[in-house]
Write an enzyme that holds these catalytic residues in place. Structure first.
Site, PDB file in Angstrom:
ATOM      1  N   ASP A 171       0.839  -1.196   0.000  1.00 17.35           N
ATOM      2  CA  ASP A 171       0.000   0.000   0.000  1.00 17.35           C
ATOM      3  C   ASP A 171       0.875   1.247   0.000  1.00 17.35           C
ATOM      4  OD1 ASP A 171      -2.179  -1.640   0.207  1.00 17.35           O
ATOM      5  OD2 ASP A 171      -2.483  -1.314   2.346  1.00 17.35           O
ATOM      6  N   ARG A 172       0.325   2.328  -0.489  1.00 17.49           N
ATOM      7  CA  ARG A 172       1.047   3.611  -0.485  1.00 17.49           C
ATOM      8  C   ARG A 172       1.557   3.954   0.920  1.00 17.49           C
ATOM      9  NH1 ARG A 172      -0.960   9.322  -2.625  1.00 17.49           N
ATOM     10  NH2 ARG A 172      -2.528   8.042  -3.620  1.00 17.49           N
TER      11      ARG A 172
END
Length: 310
Positions: free
Chosen positions: A128-129
């Site tokens: 995930d970012r």
């Protein structure tokens, strides 16, 4: 145009036919017809017969090269590199791939990580970012196929560290609850699902509490056995102990004054079959915001072990 034959080289072992075609014929679309299944896996020495192909429109222009300073910043993220594999310590906030509103992402800057190799590195999994830590890249097509197979076959041992709000009860255990992707006001989300839900996907996470601060905070080690989107975040929230800084799934409980709003989830370790043989073990040091939180809460933060291939 006449039929042509192309040989599959050793480094392309076990690659899917559709990916092999895209690599050799970037302009080819999925609707160009087939004589064999797209998922067929190729082996060295095989020959692929290429029929006459229609003219294709020009490919979009290559993205602008990133500037030298940005390239150096990316290269500093490299924790391990050999002829087949590269591992980065991805910082919090850097998207791995593009999406709505995302113009700067790691996948668009991988040319900066060639280090003289003929092939551009390839992503073999994602983070995930807002998750920091170990991100694995393949440096050749053959390595990419083998690593992708290892992830699909669950031959990769993944360990994450997370600071959670509250203390899990029991302090160690397994969350075996299916998840489903749903829509929402802030875009797609993942939610707990009933087993009979046709959209439900099997999801398993093992967790263990490593340290606590009273009943307010806990440091947990997480070992996902499946790779669902936001799996660790949703599973920890389901225990009533959301990950610190997780405003998407922890709602207000995850926001604690004095600790910022950054997600406290870090991909700490990977252990996986190396494409060239043996097993490679890697660890990644904590990002700055988690180091600060560890120091403030008194959690032990041992230095990352050196890469080890056995």
């Amino acid at each position: 145009m006449t039929l042509s034959l192309l040989d599959v080289i050793a480094d392309e072992a076990d690659i899917r036919l559709d990916r092999w075609l895209r690599r050799h014929f970037p302009g080819l679309t999925q609707g160009d017809g087939k004589r064999v299944e797209a998922a067929t896996r190729l082996q060295p020495g095989q020959s692929v017969r290429i029929p006459p192909l229609p003219d294709r429109p020009a490919l979009p222009p290559t993205p602008k090269p990133i500037d030298a300073g940005e390239a150096r910043d990316l290269q500093r993220l490299v924790l391990y590199r050999d002829d087949l594999v590269m591992a980065l310590n991805k910082p919090h906030g850097l998207p791995v791939q593009g999406g709505p509103g995302i113009t700067r992402h790691l996948d668009g800057m991988l040319d900066a990580l060639r280090f003289g190799a003929a092939d551009r590195p390839r992503l073999v999994h994602r983070l995930d970012r807002d998750t920091s830590g170990l991100l694995l890249l393949a440096r050749t097509p053959g390595a990419a196929a083998k690593l992708a197979a290892a992830f699909r076959g669950r031959d990769v041992e993944k360990t994450y560290w997370a600071v959670v709000v509250g203390c899990p009860a029991p302090p160690a255990g397994r969350v075996d609850r299916p998840l489903a992707r749903i829509g929402g006001p802030r875009g797609e989300r993942t939610a707990m699902a009933a087993p009979e839900d046709p959209k439900a996907a099997h999801a398993i996470t093992d967790y263990a509490t490593l340290d606590t601060v009273g009943k307010k905070f806990a440091l947990v080690s997480l070992a996902p056995h499946t790779g669902r989107t936001h799996q660790l975040r949703v599973h920890m929230a389901s225990l009533g102990t959301p990950i610190l800084g997780d405003g998407k799934y922890g709602v207000e409980k995850s926001r604690v004054d004095g600790y910022g709003e950054a997600l406290h989830l870090h991909a700490r370790a990977l252990r996986f079959p190396h494409p060239g043989g043996g097993t490679l073990s890697l660890q990644a040091g904590l990002p700055p915001h988690m180091r600060e939180t560890f120091a403030a809460l008194g959690f032990d933060a041992p230095a990352a072990a050196k890469p080890h291939r056995a």
